[in-house]
Design a protein around this motif. Structure first.
Motif, mmCIF file in Angstrom:
data_model
loop_
_atom_site.group_PDB
_atom_site.id
_atom_site.type_symbol
_atom_site.label_atom_id
_atom_site.label_comp_id
_atom_site.label_asym_id
_atom_site.label_seq_id
_atom_site.Cartn_x
_atom_site.Cartn_y
_atom_site.Cartn_z
ATOM 1 N N ASP A 206 5.363 10.174 -3.521
ATOM 2 C CA ASP A 206 5.925 10.929 -2.401
ATOM 3 C C ASP A 206 5.703 10.233 -1.070
ATOM 4 O O ASP A 206 6.545 10.298 -0.173
ATOM 5 N N SER A 207 4.547 9.577 -0.911
ATOM 6 C CA SER A 207 4.277 8.919 0.374
ATOM 7 C C SER A 207 5.283 7.809 0.643
ATOM 8 O O SER A 207 5.726 7.615 1.785
ATOM 9 N N LEU A 208 5.669 7.075 -0.403
ATOM 10 C CA LEU A 208 6.679 6.033 -0.230
ATOM 11 C C LEU A 208 8.055 6.644 0.019
ATOM 12 O O LEU A 208 8.841 6.110 0.810
ATOM 13 N N ALA A 209 8.346 7.747 -0.652
ATOM 14 C CA ALA A 209 9.631 8.415 -0.419
ATOM 15 C C ALA A 209 9.723 8.932 1.011
ATOM 16 O O ALA A 209 10.779 8.852 1.649
ATOM 17 N N THR A 210 8.609 9.440 1.527
ATOM 18 C CA THR A 210 8.581 9.880 2.924
ATOM 19 C C THR A 210 8.869 8.706 3.857
ATOM 20 O O THR A 210 9.631 8.825 4.827
ATOM 21 N N GLY A 211 8.286 7.546 3.558
ATOM 22 C CA GLY A 211 8.571 6.350 4.338
ATOM 23 C C GLY A 211 10.030 5.941 4.246
ATOM 24 O O GLY A 211 10.626 5.497 5.238
ATOM 25 N N ALA A 212 10.610 6.089 3.043
ATOM 26 C CA ALA A 212 12.025 5.756 2.882
ATOM 27 C C ALA A 212 12.894 6.631 3.776
ATOM 28 O O ALA A 212 13.854 6.144 4.397
ATOM 29 N N LEU A 213 12.585 7.925 3.866
ATOM 30 C CA LEU A 213 13.337 8.823 4.740
ATOM 31 C C LEU A 213 13.242 8.353 6.193
ATOM 32 O O LEU A 213 14.246 8.353 6.923
ATOM 33 N N LEU A 214 12.054 7.927 6.619
ATOM 34 C CA LEU A 214 11.866 7.450 7.990
ATOM 35 C C LEU A 214 12.666 6.172 8.242
ATOM 36 O O LEU A 214 13.334 6.030 9.269
ATOM 37 N N GLY A 215 12.591 5.241 7.290
ATOM 38 C CA GLY A 215 13.300 3.982 7.451
ATOM 39 C C GLY A 215 14.801 4.168 7.499
ATOM 40 O O GLY A 215 15.498 3.520 8.298
ATOM 41 N N ASP B 183 0.858 -1.190 0.000
ATOM 42 C CA ASP B 183 0.000 0.000 0.000
ATOM 43 C C ASP B 183 0.891 1.236 0.000
ATOM 44 O O ASP B 183 2.113 1.135 0.166
ATOM 45 N N TRP B 184 0.263 2.400 -0.181
ATOM 46 C CA TRP B 184 1.010 3.650 -0.291
ATOM 47 C C TRP B 184 1.320 4.272 1.067
ATOM 48 O O TRP B 184 1.655 5.449 1.149
ATOM 49 N N LEU B 185 1.228 3.512 2.136
ATOM 50 C CA LEU B 185 1.448 4.045 3.470
ATOM 51 C C LEU B 185 2.939 4.235 3.758
ATOM 52 O O LEU B 185 3.736 3.315 3.555
ATOM 53 N N PRO B 186 3.330 5.413 4.248
ATOM 54 C CA PRO B 186 4.746 5.632 4.587
ATOM 55 C C PRO B 186 5.298 4.604 5.573
ATOM 56 O O PRO B 186 6.459 4.222 5.472
ATOM 57 N N ALA B 187 4.465 4.140 6.503
ATOM 58 C CA ALA B 187 4.945 3.177 7.498
ATOM 59 C C ALA B 187 5.407 1.882 6.846
ATOM 60 O O ALA B 187 6.406 1.281 7.280
ATOM 61 N N LEU B 188 4.698 1.440 5.809
ATOM 62 C CA LEU B 188 5.095 0.216 5.113
ATOM 63 C C LEU B 188 6.421 0.409 4.381
ATOM 64 O O LEU B 188 7.275 -0.478 4.370
ATOM 65 N N ALA B 189 6.577 1.571 3.751
ATOM 66 C CA ALA B 189 7.835 1.858 3.058
ATOM 67 C C ALA B 189 8.989 1.957 4.041
ATOM 68 O O ALA B 189 10.095 1.462 3.779
ATOM 69 N N ALA B 190 8.753 2.589 5.199
ATOM 70 C CA ALA B 190 9.804 2.713 6.213
ATOM 71 C C ALA B 190 10.264 1.348 6.686
ATOM 72 O O ALA B 190 11.470 1.085 6.813
ATOM 73 N N VAL C 134 12.283 -0.440 3.808
ATOM 74 C CA VAL C 134 13.610 0.131 3.583
ATOM 75 C C VAL C 134 14.534 -0.196 4.758
ATOM 76 O O VAL C 134 15.718 -0.546 4.559
ATOM 77 N N ALA C 135 14.036 -0.117 5.982
ATOM 78 C CA ALA C 135 14.861 -0.466 7.148
ATOM 79 C C ALA C 135 15.304 -1.925 7.091
ATOM 80 O O ALA C 135 16.458 -2.254 7.423
ATOM 81 N N ALA C 136 14.406 -2.800 6.647
ATOM 82 C CA ALA C 136 14.761 -4.216 6.519
ATOM 83 C C ALA C 136 15.828 -4.407 5.448
ATOM 84 O O ALA C 136 16.739 -5.244 5.606
ATOM 85 N N ARG C 137 15.760 -3.649 4.374
ATOM 86 C CA ARG C 137 16.768 -3.756 3.309
ATOM 87 C C ARG C 137 18.135 -3.322 3.828
ATOM 88 O O ARG C 137 19.155 -3.956 3.535
ATOM 89 N N VAL C 138 18.162 -2.261 4.617
ATOM 90 C CA VAL C 138 19.426 -1.802 5.186
ATOM 91 C C VAL C 138 19.985 -2.849 6.154
ATOM 92 O O VAL C 138 21.184 -3.149 6.153
ATOM 93 N N ALA C 139 19.111 -3.440 6.964
ATOM 94 C CA ALA C 139 19.550 -4.426 7.950
ATOM 95 C C ALA C 139 20.153 -5.661 7.291
ATOM 96 O O ALA C 139 21.056 -6.294 7.850
ATOM 97 N N ALA C 140 19.685 -5.961 6.085
ATOM 98 C CA ALA C 140 20.210 -7.130 5.372
ATOM 99 C C ALA C 140 21.555 -6.842 4.727
ATOM 100 O O ALA C 140 22.191 -7.755 4.176
ATOM 101 N N GLY C 141 22.004 -5.587 4.786
ATOM 102 C CA GLY C 141 23.273 -5.207 4.169
ATOM 103 C C GLY C 141 23.023 -4.186 3.091
ATOM 104 O O GLY C 141 22.553 -4.542 2.003
#
Length: 334
Positions: A247-256, A219-226, A229-236
């Motif tokens: 924009d909503s996904l980009a906002t989530g990316a900034l949070l993550g 979904d387009w929720l920032p929380a899902l994107a965050a 993205v955080a999980a992707r960083v944690a995996a390396g």
């Protein structure tokens, strides 16, 4: 020649008679700007002499905007629909048209049963081609907003999704980024074209654009994107830039990224897609492709007015250019 066999006069006939293009004839007959008063009068005189049916006055007629579930979700979350509506309402007022707004019913065909007194329809952000098919089957004047008819039965207006995504990808590549992820919520064809634009430019530069470079959320929720993205960083972390499909996904990316302790734009650049006013409120302010949302709404009503005034005009697919607005979330690769 009898009245039964007489050929109907077309815009091309008027254009040949007046020595101008069919587009100029269309503007003259629909009272749009860009035509000299003397030429406008000459076109109308030619129309009368050749027996061309002049467009009826549209003032006071009702047009119905059908907002899909996807459009209403946009309205609640990132205001894309809100800005399109602003353009529609302003143009309707200028043209003296009454704009009615309806939410798509279930089943979809039931949406139109209660609006038989409308002069034409606008379908905003259709969720499936089946909805477009249902509207085209009615045989009524209609225009699609934020998508298009794959069979070209109906006119449409949308942002240049593929080109804009390619433009954003080129900008990130120019900043020396090579590992660029695409963050998206798959579904509508318009979003698929954004992914295509990113992938085409990546491959043209010899860069990886397969599924391993794509992050999908439901979904387009920032929380899902965050979270994604955080999980992707944690995996390396294997990327230095993210192009988001909204924009909503980009906002989530900034949070993550912030939660993962990744500096933006020092370590990772983030580019959004919409260019909504709240981009300035993010930390850091979000760079984004800016969609001319109000212009899309206004042009959609112009297309519908042309269809009502000149039903012989063939359907048109119009895409509006987007521009990059760079703020604080993008920078050169470290």
């Amino acid at each position: 020649m009898s009245a039964m066999t007489k050929r109907r006069v077309t815009l091309d006939d008027l254009a040949a008679r007046c020595g101008v293009s069919p587009a100029t004839v269309s503007r003259a007959l629909s009272d749009r700007p860009g035509v000299r008063p003397d030429l406008r009068a000459r076109v109308r005189e030619a129309a009368q002499s050749l027996g061309y049916a002049l467009p009826s006055k549209l003032k006071g007629q009702r047009v119905t905007l059908v907002a899909s579930e996807a459009a209403m979700a946009d309205y609640a979350r990132n205001q894309f629909t809100l800005h399109v509506l602003e353009g529609l309402r302003a143009r309707a007022e200028a043209r003296g048209l009454e704009l009615e707004i309806r939410t798509a019913a279930v089943p979809f065909e039931a949406t139109f049963a209660a609006a038989r007194d409308t002069a034409g329809y606008l379908l905003l952000s259709p969720e499936t081609d089946a909805q477009i098919e249902a509207l085209a089957a009615l045989g009524v004047p209609a225009v699609i907003i934020n998508s298009d008819d794959p069979m070209m039965r109906l006119s449409s207006v949308a942002p240049c999704n593929r080109t804009a995504a390619a433009l954003a990808t080129d900008r990130l590549i120019a900043l020396a980024h090579r590992d660029i992820l695409f963050l998206t919520r798959p579904g509508r064809r318009t979003i698929a074209r954004r992914r295509e634009g990113w992938a085409e430019r990546m491959r043209a530069e010899g860069l990886c654009a397969d599924n391993s470079r794509v992050i999908e959320v439901s979904d387009w929720l920032p929380a899902l994107a965050a979270e994604a993205v955080a999980a992707r960083v944690a995996a390396g972390r294997d990327f230095t830039a993210i192009l988001a499909a909204g924009d909503s996904l980009a906002t989530g990316a900034l949070l993550g990224l912030a939660r993962a302790g990744v500096d933006v734009p020092g370590e990772v650049s983030v580019m959004g897609f919409d260019g909504l006013p709240q981009c300035d409120l993010q930390s850091p302010p979000l760079s984004a492709l800016e969609i001319p949302m109000q212009a899309i709404g206004a042009l959609a009503l112009d297309l519908l007015s042309d269809t009502l005034s000149m039903p012989d005009l063939p359907p048109r697919r119009v895409e509006l250019a987007c521009r990059i607005v760079e703020r604080g979330s993008t920078g050169p690769r470290a």
